[in-house]
Design a protein around this motif. Structure first.
Motif, mmCIF file in Angstrom:
data_model
loop_
_atom_site.group_PDB
_atom_site.id
_atom_site.type_symbol
_atom_site.label_atom_id
_atom_site.label_comp_id
_atom_site.label_asym_id
_atom_site.label_seq_id
_atom_site.Cartn_x
_atom_site.Cartn_y
_atom_site.Cartn_z
ATOM 1 N N LYS A 16 0.837 -1.203 0.000
ATOM 2 C CA LYS A 16 0.000 0.000 0.000
ATOM 3 C C LYS A 16 0.874 1.255 0.000
ATOM 4 N N ALA A 17 1.921 1.261 0.806
ATOM 5 C CA ALA A 17 2.823 2.415 0.858
ATOM 6 C C ALA A 17 3.472 2.657 -0.506
ATOM 7 N N GLU A 18 3.896 1.593 -1.169
ATOM 8 C CA GLU A 18 4.495 1.726 -2.500
ATOM 9 C C GLU A 18 3.478 2.222 -3.521
ATOM 10 N N SER A 19 2.237 1.761 -3.401
ATOM 11 C CA SER A 19 1.167 2.211 -4.297
ATOM 12 C C SER A 19 0.913 3.708 -4.132
ATOM 13 N N ILE A 20 0.866 4.148 -2.889
ATOM 14 C CA ILE A 20 0.680 5.581 -2.620
ATOM 15 C C ILE A 20 1.875 6.363 -3.155
ATOM 16 N N PHE A 21 3.076 5.872 -2.884
ATOM 17 C CA PHE A 21 4.297 6.529 -3.347
ATOM 18 C C PHE A 21 4.287 6.682 -4.866
ATOM 19 N N LYS A 30 7.167 13.183 -2.403
ATOM 20 C CA LYS A 30 7.621 11.803 -2.221
ATOM 21 C C LYS A 30 8.589 11.682 -1.049
ATOM 22 N N ASN A 31 9.210 12.794 -0.670
ATOM 23 C CA ASN A 31 10.164 12.773 0.449
ATOM 24 C C ASN A 31 9.541 12.244 1.729
ATOM 25 N N PHE A 32 8.237 12.474 1.917
ATOM 26 C CA PHE A 32 7.553 11.986 3.105
ATOM 27 C C PHE A 32 7.582 10.463 3.170
ATOM 28 N N LEU A 37 9.278 3.691 3.255
ATOM 29 C CA LEU A 37 9.699 2.609 2.360
ATOM 30 C C LEU A 37 11.036 2.012 2.790
ATOM 31 N N LYS A 38 11.954 2.853 3.239
ATOM 32 C CA LYS A 38 13.272 2.375 3.667
ATOM 33 C C LYS A 38 13.210 1.597 4.983
ATOM 34 N N SER A 39 12.150 1.781 5.758
ATOM 35 C CA SER A 39 12.031 1.089 7.045
ATOM 36 C C SER A 39 11.800 -0.405 6.890
ATOM 37 N N LYS A 40 11.478 -0.851 5.697
ATOM 38 C CA LYS A 40 11.152 -2.267 5.482
ATOM 39 C C LYS A 40 12.285 -3.195 5.911
#
Length: 114
Positions: A16-21, A30-32, A37-40
């Motif tokens: 979902k996060a990637e879809s929003i990104f 996109k900086n937000f 994404l990096k926390s994965k």
């Protein structure tokens, strides 16, 4: 993902996060999402440090509102609450805080009276 810490919920969250990104048009916005994404790669360690009520607002709302009411009214307050799982989860800590705070207030009053 916070409440159900399994691979399926983790994958659903990051999908979902990637879809929003990917749907963000403005590059600056996109900086937000970059830290999310990096926390994965760290998510298992992050999730170990959190309990299922970490993002629930019942406890912080209770403490914040209690503080505001006390400061506005300057009287001892008695809190009556429901038996929700969130409040029950924090019950011991709430009792600790209320005893600690009331003891501290008595000590301050006692010190000022001398």
């Amino acid at each position: 993902m916070i409440r159900v810490k399994d691979e399926n919920s983790i994958n659903n969250f990051y999908n979902k996060a990637e879809s929003i990104f990917d749907s963000i048009v403005e590059e600056g916005e996109k900086n937000f999402f970059y830290p999310i994404l990096k926390s994965k790669v760290y998510i298992n360690g992050i999730l170990k440090s959190l309990n299922k009520f970490s993002i629930d607002l019942a406890f912080p709302s209770l403490t914040l509102l209690s503080d505001i009411w006390y400061k506005n009214e300057n009287v001892q307050i008695k809190i009556i609450h429901d038996d929700s799982k969130q409040v029950d989860f924090w019950k011991e800590f709430i009792m600790f805080l209320s005893k600690d705070i009331s003891t501290e207030k008595r000590m301050l009053v006692s010190t000022r009276e001398k």
